[in-house]
Write a protein that holds these residues in place. Structure first.
Motif, short mmCIF file in Angstrom:
data_model
loop_
_atom_site.label_atom_id
_atom_site.label_comp_id
_atom_site.label_asym_id
_atom_site.label_seq_id
_atom_site.Cartn_x
_atom_site.Cartn_y
_atom_site.Cartn_z
N UNK A 1 7.98 3.93 3.78
CA UNK A 1 6.95 4.40 2.73
C UNK A 1 5.62 4.14 3.52
N UNK A 2 5.24 2.91 4.00
CA UNK A 2 3.78 3.00 4.39
C UNK A 2 3.56 4.01 5.76
N UNK B 1 -7.74 2.58 7.33
CA UNK B 1 -7.01 2.13 6.21
C UNK B 1 -5.74 1.79 6.83
N UNK B 2 -5.42 0.54 6.70
CA UNK B 2 -3.98 -0.09 7.14
C UNK B 2 -3.18 -0.24 6.04
N UNK B 3 -2.02 0.58 5.85
CA UNK B 3 -0.96 0.57 4.84
C UNK B 3 -0.14 -0.51 5.24
N UNK B 4 0.01 -1.60 4.46
CA UNK B 4 0.88 -2.64 4.97
C UNK B 4 1.92 -2.78 3.69
N UNK C 1 0.89 -1.41 0.13
CA UNK C 1 0.01 0.09 -0.09
C UNK C 1 0.80 1.14 0.09
N UNK C 2 1.94 1.15 -0.09
CA UNK C 2 2.67 2.43 0.08
C UNK C 2 3.28 3.11 -1.35
N UNK D 1 0.97 8.43 7.52
CA UNK D 1 0.84 9.95 8.19
C UNK D 1 0.38 10.92 7.37
N UNK D 2 0.50 11.05 6.14
CA UNK D 2 -0.03 11.96 5.08
C UNK D 2 -1.74 11.89 5.23
#
Length: 265
Positions: free
Chosen positions: A55-56, A46-49, A27-28, A61-62
Protein backbone atom coordinates in the motif's frame (compact mmCIF):
# COMPACT_ATOMS: atom_id res chain seq x y z
CA UNK A 1 -9.01 61.49 7.13
CA UNK A 2 -7.11 58.70 5.46
CA UNK A 3 -7.16 55.16 6.76
CA UNK A 4 -4.27 52.78 6.30
CA UNK A 5 -5.31 49.15 6.14
CA UNK A 6 -2.89 46.47 7.23
CA UNK A 7 -2.57 43.45 5.03
CA UNK A 8 -1.68 39.93 5.93
CA UNK A 9 0.24 37.89 3.42
CA UNK A 10 -1.51 34.76 2.25
CA UNK A 11 0.74 31.70 2.25
CA UNK A 12 1.39 29.89 -0.99
CA UNK A 13 -0.05 26.51 -0.10
CA UNK A 14 1.53 24.90 -3.16
CA UNK A 15 5.06 25.69 -1.97
CA UNK A 16 4.78 25.97 1.82
CA UNK A 17 6.75 22.73 2.29
CA UNK A 18 9.20 23.21 -0.57
CA UNK A 19 12.63 21.89 0.38
CA UNK A 20 11.24 19.92 3.32
CA UNK A 21 11.18 16.17 3.85
CA UNK A 22 8.29 14.61 5.75
CA UNK A 23 7.92 11.08 7.12
CA UNK A 24 4.39 9.79 7.75
CA UNK A 25 3.87 6.50 9.58
CA UNK A 26 0.72 4.63 8.71
CA UNK A 27 0.80 6.66 5.52
CA UNK A 28 -0.75 4.11 3.17
CA UNK A 29 -4.39 4.67 4.13
CA UNK A 30 -6.92 6.77 6.02
CA UNK A 31 -5.70 9.84 7.87
CA UNK A 32 -2.10 8.99 7.04
CA UNK A 33 -2.70 8.89 3.29
CA UNK A 34 -4.74 12.10 3.37
CA UNK A 35 -1.84 13.76 5.21
CA UNK A 36 0.71 12.39 2.76
CA UNK A 37 -1.28 13.80 -0.15
CA UNK A 38 -1.67 17.19 1.51
CA UNK A 39 2.05 17.42 2.29
CA UNK A 40 2.99 16.44 -1.25
CA UNK A 41 0.59 19.05 -2.62
CA UNK A 42 2.45 21.58 -0.50
CA UNK A 43 5.77 20.72 -2.10
CA UNK A 44 7.23 18.34 0.50
CA UNK A 45 9.29 15.30 -0.34
CA UNK A 46 7.24 12.62 1.40
CA UNK A 47 8.21 9.22 2.77
CA UNK A 48 5.19 6.92 3.03
CA UNK A 49 6.00 4.48 5.84
CA UNK A 50 3.60 1.66 6.56
CA UNK A 51 3.36 -1.94 7.73
CA UNK A 52 1.48 -2.48 4.47
CA UNK A 53 4.51 -2.23 2.17
CA UNK A 54 2.42 -2.77 -0.96
CA UNK A 55 0.00 0.00 0.00
CA UNK A 56 2.86 2.37 0.78
CA UNK A 57 4.53 1.64 -2.55
CA UNK A 58 1.23 2.23 -4.40
CA UNK A 59 0.70 5.59 -2.67
CA UNK A 60 4.24 6.73 -3.41
CA UNK A 61 3.99 5.62 -7.04
CA UNK A 62 0.74 7.53 -7.53
CA UNK A 63 2.24 10.68 -6.05
CA UNK A 64 5.35 10.35 -8.20
CA UNK A 65 3.20 9.91 -11.29
CA UNK A 66 1.44 13.16 -10.37
CA UNK A 67 4.77 14.97 -10.32
CA UNK A 68 5.42 14.93 -6.57
CA UNK A 69 8.49 13.68 -4.73
CA UNK A 70 7.63 10.54 -2.79
CA UNK A 71 9.17 7.27 -1.68
CA UNK A 72 7.89 4.27 0.28
CA UNK A 73 9.41 2.24 3.07
CA UNK A 74 8.12 -0.78 4.96
CA UNK A 75 7.78 -0.03 8.66
CA UNK A 76 6.95 -1.96 11.81
CA UNK A 77 6.56 0.67 14.54
CA UNK A 78 6.73 -1.99 17.26
CA UNK A 79 10.40 -2.43 16.35
CA UNK A 80 12.82 0.34 17.29
CA UNK A 81 15.24 -1.02 14.69
CA UNK A 82 12.61 -0.82 11.95
CA UNK A 83 11.80 2.77 12.89
CA UNK A 84 15.47 3.72 12.93
CA UNK A 85 15.87 2.21 9.46
CA UNK A 86 12.85 4.14 8.13
CA UNK A 87 14.20 7.44 9.42
CA UNK A 88 17.60 6.66 7.93
CA UNK A 89 15.88 5.83 4.63
CA UNK A 90 14.18 9.24 4.63
CA UNK A 91 17.47 11.03 5.24
CA UNK A 92 19.37 8.94 2.69
CA UNK A 93 16.66 9.36 0.05
CA UNK A 94 15.95 13.08 0.36
CA UNK A 95 18.98 14.42 2.24
CA UNK A 96 17.40 15.35 5.56
CA UNK A 97 14.31 15.03 7.74
CA UNK A 98 12.32 18.11 8.78
CA UNK A 99 8.78 16.95 9.51
CA UNK A 100 7.13 13.81 10.87
CA UNK A 101 3.61 12.57 11.47
CA UNK A 102 3.32 9.56 13.79
CA UNK A 103 -0.01 8.13 12.76
CA UNK A 104 0.37 4.33 12.75
CA UNK A 105 -2.01 2.59 15.12
CA UNK A 106 -4.42 -0.29 15.67
CA UNK A 107 -7.78 -0.60 17.43
CA UNK A 108 -7.27 -3.78 19.44
CA UNK A 109 -9.69 -6.18 21.17
CA UNK A 110 -12.93 -5.07 22.82
CA UNK A 111 -13.51 -6.44 26.33
CA UNK A 112 -13.96 -5.33 29.91
CA UNK A 113 -10.72 -4.62 31.75
CA UNK A 114 -11.05 -7.71 33.97
CA UNK A 115 -11.46 -9.89 30.90
CA UNK A 116 -9.07 -8.15 28.52
CA UNK A 117 -6.70 -10.38 26.56
CA UNK A 118 -3.15 -9.80 27.82
CA UNK A 119 -1.50 -10.38 24.46
CA UNK A 120 -4.00 -8.03 22.82
CA UNK A 121 -3.23 -5.36 25.40
CA UNK A 122 0.50 -5.67 24.84
CA UNK A 123 0.05 -5.52 21.06
CA UNK A 124 -1.95 -2.28 21.26
CA UNK A 125 0.54 -0.66 23.64
CA UNK A 126 3.46 -1.79 21.48
CA UNK A 127 1.93 -0.21 18.38
CA UNK A 128 0.05 2.86 19.61
CA UNK A 129 2.31 3.99 22.44
CA UNK A 130 5.74 2.44 22.09
CA UNK A 131 5.58 3.04 18.34
CA UNK A 132 5.19 6.77 18.88
CA UNK A 133 8.09 6.81 21.34
CA UNK A 134 10.35 4.82 18.99
CA UNK A 135 9.42 7.17 16.17
CA UNK A 136 10.21 10.35 18.10
CA UNK A 137 13.34 8.74 19.54
CA UNK A 138 14.82 8.54 16.03
CA UNK A 139 13.02 11.44 14.31
CA UNK A 140 14.08 14.11 16.79
CA UNK A 141 17.85 13.61 16.38
CA UNK A 142 17.44 13.50 12.61
CA UNK A 143 15.42 16.73 12.56
CA UNK A 144 17.91 18.40 14.89
CA UNK A 145 20.80 17.26 12.67
CA UNK A 146 19.18 18.94 9.66
CA UNK A 147 19.80 22.26 11.44
CA UNK A 148 16.63 24.00 10.28
CA UNK A 149 14.21 23.21 13.07
CA UNK A 150 11.07 21.28 12.29
CA UNK A 151 7.87 19.80 13.61
CA UNK A 152 6.29 16.54 14.66
CA UNK A 153 2.59 15.75 15.00
CA UNK A 154 1.52 12.67 16.92
CA UNK A 155 -1.92 11.24 16.18
CA UNK A 156 -3.70 10.44 19.43
CA UNK A 157 -7.50 10.21 19.54
CA UNK A 158 -10.51 11.59 21.35
CA UNK A 159 -9.74 8.60 23.59
CA UNK A 160 -6.69 10.54 24.67
CA UNK A 161 -9.01 12.70 26.76
CA UNK A 162 -12.07 10.53 27.49
CA UNK A 163 -12.67 6.83 28.08
CA UNK A 164 -14.35 4.11 26.07
CA UNK A 165 -15.66 1.03 27.84
CA UNK A 166 -14.06 -2.12 26.52
CA UNK A 167 -10.98 -0.37 25.13
CA UNK A 168 -8.60 -0.18 28.08
CA UNK A 169 -5.48 -0.69 25.94
CA UNK A 170 -6.44 1.83 23.27
CA UNK A 171 -7.46 4.47 25.81
CA UNK A 172 -4.30 3.98 27.86
CA UNK A 173 -2.10 4.23 24.79
CA UNK A 174 -3.80 7.33 23.41
CA UNK A 175 -3.64 9.09 26.79
CA UNK A 176 0.04 8.15 26.83
CA UNK A 177 0.64 9.70 23.41
CA UNK A 178 -0.50 13.06 24.80
CA UNK A 179 2.02 12.72 27.63
CA UNK A 180 4.81 11.80 25.22
CA UNK A 181 3.92 14.83 23.11
CA UNK A 182 3.98 17.33 25.95
CA UNK A 183 7.26 16.01 27.34
CA UNK A 184 9.08 16.06 24.01
CA UNK A 185 7.69 19.51 23.24
CA UNK A 186 9.10 20.92 26.46
CA UNK A 187 12.47 19.34 25.78
CA UNK A 188 12.87 20.48 22.16
CA UNK A 189 11.14 23.87 22.01
CA UNK A 190 14.45 25.66 22.55
CA UNK A 191 15.84 23.80 19.53
CA UNK A 192 13.07 25.13 17.26
CA UNK A 193 11.43 21.72 17.00
CA UNK A 194 7.71 21.76 17.71
CA UNK A 195 5.84 18.65 18.90
CA UNK A 196 2.04 18.61 19.00
CA UNK A 197 -0.79 16.09 18.93
CA UNK A 198 -4.20 15.79 17.36
CA UNK A 199 -7.13 13.78 18.67
CA UNK A 200 -9.38 12.58 15.84
CA UNK A 201 -12.89 11.53 16.68
CA UNK A 202 -14.87 8.97 14.70
CA UNK A 203 -13.80 9.22 11.06
CA UNK A 204 -15.54 7.73 8.03
CA UNK A 205 -13.69 4.51 7.25
CA UNK A 206 -14.70 1.13 5.81
CA UNK A 207 -14.83 -0.16 9.41
CA UNK A 208 -17.52 2.38 10.29
CA UNK A 209 -19.50 2.11 7.05
CA UNK A 210 -23.12 1.01 7.30
CA UNK A 211 -22.37 -2.23 5.48
CA UNK A 212 -19.69 -3.06 8.08
CA UNK A 213 -21.84 -2.47 11.15
CA UNK A 214 -25.48 -2.54 12.11
CA UNK A 215 -27.49 0.41 10.84
CA UNK A 216 -28.73 1.15 14.36
CA UNK A 217 -25.19 1.20 15.74
CA UNK A 218 -24.00 3.47 12.93
CA UNK A 219 -26.92 5.85 13.42
CA UNK A 220 -26.31 5.97 17.17
CA UNK A 221 -22.65 6.82 16.57
CA UNK A 222 -23.59 9.64 14.21
CA UNK A 223 -26.16 10.91 16.71
CA UNK A 224 -23.43 11.21 19.35
CA UNK A 225 -21.86 13.97 17.24
CA UNK A 226 -23.56 17.38 17.49
CA UNK A 227 -22.53 18.10 13.90
CA UNK A 228 -24.70 15.18 12.78
CA UNK A 229 -22.07 13.21 10.89
CA UNK A 230 -18.75 11.45 11.20
CA UNK A 231 -15.50 13.12 10.21
CA UNK A 232 -13.40 12.79 7.08
CA UNK A 233 -9.72 11.91 6.91
CA UNK A 234 -9.02 15.10 4.95
CA UNK A 235 -10.41 17.22 7.79
CA UNK A 236 -7.92 15.72 10.22
CA UNK A 237 -5.11 16.04 7.70
CA UNK A 238 -5.72 19.77 7.35
CA UNK A 239 -5.12 20.31 11.07
CA UNK A 240 -2.06 18.07 11.07
CA UNK A 241 -0.59 19.98 8.16
CA UNK A 242 -1.31 23.35 9.77
CA UNK A 243 0.59 22.24 12.88
CA UNK A 244 3.55 21.37 10.67
CA UNK A 245 3.70 24.82 9.10
CA UNK A 246 5.45 27.92 10.35
CA UNK A 247 2.00 29.44 10.73
CA UNK A 248 1.85 27.38 13.93
CA UNK A 249 5.25 28.61 15.11
CA UNK A 250 4.09 29.39 18.65
CA UNK A 251 2.16 26.13 19.07
CA UNK A 252 4.17 23.71 21.20
CA UNK A 253 3.01 20.74 23.26
CA UNK A 254 -0.65 21.16 22.40
CA UNK A 255 -3.36 18.55 21.88
CA UNK A 256 -6.11 19.43 19.42
CA UNK A 257 -9.38 17.54 19.12
CA UNK A 258 -10.99 17.03 15.71
CA UNK A 259 -14.25 15.39 16.76
CA UNK A 260 -17.35 17.26 15.65
CA UNK A 261 -18.02 18.24 19.29
CA UNK A 262 -18.19 14.57 20.35
CA UNK A 263 -16.32 15.31 23.59
CA UNK A 264 -18.16 18.59 24.17
CA UNK A 265 -21.42 16.93 25.25
Amino acid sequence: MSTTMSTTSVPDYATEFAGKTALVTGGASGIGLATVRRLAAGGASVVVADHNAEGAAKAAAELTAEGHKAAAVALDVTSAESVEAAVRFAVDTFGALHLAVNNAGIRGPIAATGEYDIEGYERVIATNLNGVFYSMRHELPAIEAAGEGGAIVNVSSVMGTVSSRGSIAYVAAKHGVVGLTKTAAAEYASKNIRVNAVGPGFIETPLLAVDAMERAAHDALVAAHPVGRLGRSEEVAELIVFLLTERASFVHGSYHLVDGAYTAV
